[in-house]
Design a protein around this motif. Structure first.
Motif, PDB file in Angstrom:
ATOM      1  N   PHE A  19       0.850  -1.195   0.000  1.00 45.04           N
ATOM      2  CA  PHE A  19       0.000   0.000   0.000  1.00 45.04           C
ATOM      3  C   PHE A  19       0.886   1.246   0.000  1.00 45.04           C
ATOM      4  N   GLY A  20       0.666   2.116  -0.941  1.00 46.49           N
ATOM      5  CA  GLY A  20       1.392   3.390  -0.968  1.00 46.49           C
ATOM      6  C   GLY A  20       2.777   3.323  -1.567  1.00 46.49           C
ATOM      7  N   SER A  21       3.183   2.172  -2.095  1.00 44.61           N
ATOM      8  CA  SER A  21       4.510   2.132  -2.749  1.00 44.61           C
ATOM      9  C   SER A  21       4.473   1.209  -3.958  1.00 44.61           C
ATOM     10  N   PRO A  22       4.251   1.752  -5.143  1.00 45.82           N
ATOM     11  CA  PRO A  22       3.958   3.165  -5.395  1.00 45.82           C
ATOM     12  C   PRO A  22       2.480   3.468  -5.163  1.00 45.82           C
ATOM     13  N   TRP A  23       2.138   4.743  -5.231  1.00 44.29           N
ATOM     14  CA  TRP A  23       0.736   5.157  -5.102  1.00 44.29           C
ATOM     15  C   TRP A  23       0.027   4.936  -6.434  1.00 44.29           C
ATOM     16  N   ASP A  24      -1.097   4.246  -6.389  1.00 45.50           N
ATOM     17  CA  ASP A  24      -1.832   3.961  -7.629  1.00 45.50           C
ATOM     18  C   ASP A  24      -2.218   5.235  -8.381  1.00 45.50           C
ATOM     19  N   ILE A  25      -2.599   6.293  -7.651  1.00 47.06           N
ATOM     20  CA  ILE A  25      -3.108   7.505  -8.318  1.00 47.06           C
ATOM     21  C   ILE A  25      -2.054   8.147  -9.218  1.00 47.06           C
ATOM     22  N   THR A  26      -0.769   7.982  -8.873  1.00 47.37           N
ATOM     23  CA  THR A  26       0.260   8.543  -9.756  1.00 47.37           C
ATOM     24  C   THR A  26       0.940   7.460 -10.587  1.00 47.37           C
ATOM     25  N   HIS A  27       0.965   6.232 -10.088  1.00 41.62           N
ATOM     26  CA  HIS A  27       1.651   5.160 -10.813  1.00 41.62           C
ATOM     27  C   HIS A  27       0.841   4.718 -12.039  1.00 41.62           C
ATOM     28  N   ARG A  28      -0.408   4.349 -11.819  1.00 38.79           N
ATOM     29  CA  ARG A  28      -1.253   3.971 -12.957  1.00 38.79           C
ATOM     30  C   ARG A  28      -2.123   5.138 -13.400  1.00 38.79           C
ATOM     31  N   GLY A  29      -2.545   5.954 -12.457  1.00 31.46           N
ATOM     32  CA  GLY A  29      -3.283   7.168 -12.788  1.00 31.46           C
ATOM     33  C   GLY A  29      -4.723   6.937 -13.192  1.00 31.46           C
ATOM     34  N   TYR A  30      -5.438   8.047 -13.309  1.00 37.92           N
ATOM     35  CA  TYR A  30      -6.853   7.990 -13.701  1.00 37.92           C
ATOM     36  C   TYR A  30      -7.048   8.671 -15.042  1.00 37.92           C
ATOM     37  N   ALA A  31      -8.030   8.180 -15.770  1.00 43.27           N
ATOM     38  CA  ALA A  31      -8.419   8.842 -17.014  1.00 43.27           C
ATOM     39  C   ALA A  31      -9.554   9.813 -16.714  1.00 43.27           C
ATOM     40  N   PHE A  32      -9.442  11.014 -17.251  1.00 45.06           N
ATOM     41  CA  PHE A  32     -10.499  12.015 -17.106  1.00 45.06           C
ATOM     42  C   PHE A  32     -11.171  12.206 -18.461  1.00 45.06           C
ATOM     43  N   LYS A  33     -12.443  12.540 -18.422  1.00 46.97           N
ATOM     44  CA  LYS A  33     -13.192  12.668 -19.670  1.00 46.97           C
ATOM     45  C   LYS A  33     -13.292  14.109 -20.130  1.00 46.97           C
ATOM     46  N   LYS A  34     -12.961  14.295 -21.385  1.00 50.79           N
ATOM     47  CA  LYS A  34     -13.082  15.638 -21.944  1.00 50.79           C
ATOM     48  C   LYS A  34     -14.508  15.879 -22.427  1.00 50.79           C
ATOM     49  N   TYR A  35     -15.184  14.824 -22.847  1.00 50.01           N
ATOM     50  CA  TYR A  35     -16.536  14.964 -23.425  1.00 50.01           C
ATOM     51  C   TYR A  35     -17.539  14.178 -22.581  1.00 50.01           C
ATOM     52  N   PRO A  36     -18.790  14.672 -22.516  1.00 51.37           N
ATOM     53  CA  PRO A  36     -19.792  13.992 -21.690  1.00 51.37           C
ATOM     54  C   PRO A  36     -20.478  12.843 -22.429  1.00 51.37           C
TER      55      PRO A  36
END
Lengths: 461, 461
Positions: free
Chosen positions: B260-277
């Motif tokens: 847990f926390g090594s590495p942090w998932d949020i920066t290691h794999r990251g999230y996709a954000f949506k540009k369009y709805p």
């Protein structure tokens, strides 16, 4: 009906067309006895820690006052009362078992329907019909998915009776067919409970969670939250997730409709009722030893040792050789038989710390052993828990007993006297004998009760 | 730590030892952007039918007044506010996606924690830390079970973020390690949501259900309902039920602890954000066509036809050739490209009945086709939705575009300007520009906010 009608639509049609007057008498009479048994075990169950904890939780989260909480003088919102009353019915592991689910039907569906019936001023007949409807839907759908769903690790009480509760509520509220199908589909998305949380308060909580979730599926649907009526058998649906994709495909391609109500599961396969407040794996041994003692009264000091040969399920269920608490004692064949030998009975009264920890009982338990019997092992993980018992007397005499099936199973049903005796013994410490007998009489005449409050009023104490 | 420590105990240790000051800056900055994105999309989402329906449902079932309901002037109990706010964030399918779960993390965990933080008068820093903690626990446990859990048919948002919410709440409330492990174990018994209910309000409801269930797991545990800390990897546990018994065995026998926390998932794999709805399956095509139009302004009448070659996931996700409603239009590559060609943008403003049903758009959609491309098919069911586009002009000229990855994915991250533009465009019809900019500024400085009510007060409108 075309066989390509989604199964939840078929279930919704079944619910819409039900009439109490057309039910077979053996179905309604069997349902009354299951309800009697549930109410009986929920009365002492209501005083158990899990019920007290859920009551405290729900008190902070309450938003209504229409539904009775068994064993309490405070009324609650139906969804909260259903939560507590369902967990109360399962708290002692003393309630009925369906062979279609290897789960516990009445402790989920009935309290949920009782709460709704109280809110809507229903008759006993309406309550009974809705309960029977929910049972039947849950069990015919479980039939499509068992034993896979259980083998996968699910607590079948949690996963099948959220659906059963939703179906029962749709019937009670007389929803339109389309809406009933959507309520049941949403219930499928609210089904959970894993067996690895057994042995903790989570187990009876699962029953309460399922009752609450089933009612919530209905109220959410009535608030406009929609879902897919093909969510049972479609790709990525309930059958695929909880059983397997192979089964989902088979069900989707079935050439015949699901035969809800023909025959009725409650009379065709029937339910097992528990005579003793301990794990059902003990029951055949308890029956055998009590029957023998009855015919051959034997002083304890005459008994040198007892050995129980059990099937493969034995060591999985009866895990406590030398229990120290009532919870452990329920999973101990040593305690069950020591209790039978000492008191000539195995009732709630004997499951106390004092009795379990008494030197006499602890010593007696050390003379009782359990092991897998090679013949019984060949039967596999058989849920009926057949047993072979060898009693060795101090005199050297050896007595052999065997029992393949506990009393209370569909093939060895309780008599009305036995249902009544269990009920009265459950009520014994909490209400008077007179109150218990009145309640018993009213439950046997549930179909004649004009207002369900006649029953629920007797459950506030 | 010994590797035979149950994983939920490992997670509880991780939660107990977390300190905001020791978090890497890229983790806290990434978390702030995910929260910004969630709050942005939940604002218009709060006006969608699913949020209105859940609000009406919860109004009848409310028992507290401590938590803000986004887009409403009425406060509710934290569990009910979490239900509505989580569904609001997912109502437009415009929120972030985790590649560890192929599910939607922030719309479940953040609103649940926001409600609790408001009740307990927490700081922005405490809220941010709890959110990061819950994300990390959910994603490291999902890593053990994916892609099997998704392939089995589960809505991963529903099953992994009940756990994530419970973990986040345990961290926020600073529970003792033993209690945190039990809260998480109970959350495992409350996880559900089947994908066959997609395409209905049940999908965003699953996000709300999961947020509420995670908080309930905590409050139930604090009320004394116990469970088993080995319920994750044990026989008949979460991994077995939702993934497979083979995986459960592998995890139980793992030689190393979960990191847990090594590495942090949020920066290691990251999230996709949506540009369009709209459905993410449209996004690479939307990016490609808007970029081309930007460089080569082209009148619609010059375009004879457009063909999109997609991977195998294309026809599974983009199921509406000629949509008639906003919901259908979100799953239509024809509408997405017709919208881009006509308006030069694809924002919430274009998803109206009027625009979708306009003869111009309907005619333009009929010139746009989609089909599986043989090269892309070889990539399997690839979630990133690579696309090849052939534009044929009336003049006979053919233009070829391709795009393997949408903007907003971890490998092609949004700039702050893009996060801000999306946020402001989401707020546009519901709060003033000035209000939106103030909120935006406060979210970027969440760790400096002394009382979370500074944020929640801006969400009541």
């Amino acid at each position: 009906m075309a066989t390509n009608t989604p199964i939840l639509n078929q279930a919704a049609n079944f619910l819409a067309n039900l009439e109490y007057e057309k039910l077979p008498v053996d179905v309604t009479e069997s349902a009354k006895r299951a309800i009697l048994d549930y109410i009986g075990v929920s009365i002492p169950g209501s005083q158990q820690p899990v019920a007290q904890n859920l009551f405290a939780w729900a008190e902070k989260r309450n938003w209504g006052k229409t539904a009775t909480v068994i064993g309490r003088k405070i009324k609650m919102a139906p969804e909260n009362a259903a939560l507590i009353n369902a967990a109360s019915g399962h708290a002692l592991d003393f309630d009925d078992t369906s062979w279609s689910t290897i789960g516990h039907p009445t402790t989920v569906i009935f309290p949920a329907i009782l709460s709704l019936a109280e809110e809507y001023n229903c008759t006993g007949k309406q309550t009974l019909l809705a309960y029977i409807a929910g049972l039947e839907v849950a069990h015919k759908i479980a039939d499509l998915m068992m034993p896979e769903a259980s083998e996968n690790g699910w607590h079948t009480t949690g996963i099948f009776y959220t659906l059963g509760t939703a179906a029962a509520a749709c019937q009670l509220l007389q929803l339109a067919k389309e809406q009933s199908a959507l309520c049941m589909a949403l219930a499928l998305s609210k089904s959970s409970g894993i067996r690895s949380n057994f042995g903790t308060q989570a187990k009876p909580y699962h029953a309460g969670m399922s009752a609450k979730a089933g009612l919530e599926a209905v109220s959410l649907t009535l608030s406009g939250i929609n879902s897919s009526p093909t969510a049972l058998e479609d790709e990525d649906g309930f059958i695929q997730c909880y059983a397997s994709s192979e089964l989902a495909k088979i069900v989707k391609n079935m050439a015949k409709p699901v035969l809800f109500g023909s025959p009725w599961d409650i009379t065709h396969r029937g339910y097992a009722f528990k005579k003793y407040p301990n794990c059902s794996g003990n029951h055949p041994a308890c029956d055998a030893i009590l029957e023998w003692l009855n015919k051959n009264p034997t002083p304890i000091e005459d008994i040198a040792s007892i050995h129980c040969g059990v099937s493969l399920l034995g060591p999985k269920e009866l895990v406590c050789d030398q229990p120290k608490t009532p919870t452990e004692a329920r999973f101990s064949i040593q305690f069950s038989l020591a209790c039978a030998l000492t008191y000539g009975k195995i009732t709630l009264s004997e499951f106390t710390d004092e009795i379990i920890l008494s030197p006499h009982i602890q010593e007696l338990m050390s003379r009782i052993t359990m092991g897998v019997d090679q013949d019984l092992a060949r039967l596999g993980f058989i849920g009926t828990a057949p047993v072979k018992i060898w009693i060795t007397k101090v005199s050297g005499e050896e007595i052999y007993l065997e029992n393949n099936l506990a009393h209370g199973n569909p093939e060895k049903p309780f008599s009305d006297n036995e249902f009544n005796a269990k009920f009265l013994s459950c009520c014994h410490e909490l209400i008077t004998r007179e109150q218990a007998e009145l309640l018993l009489k009213d439950i046997y005449q549930l179909d004649k009760v004009k207002d369900i409050k006649k029953i629920t009023n007797q459950l506030c104490f």
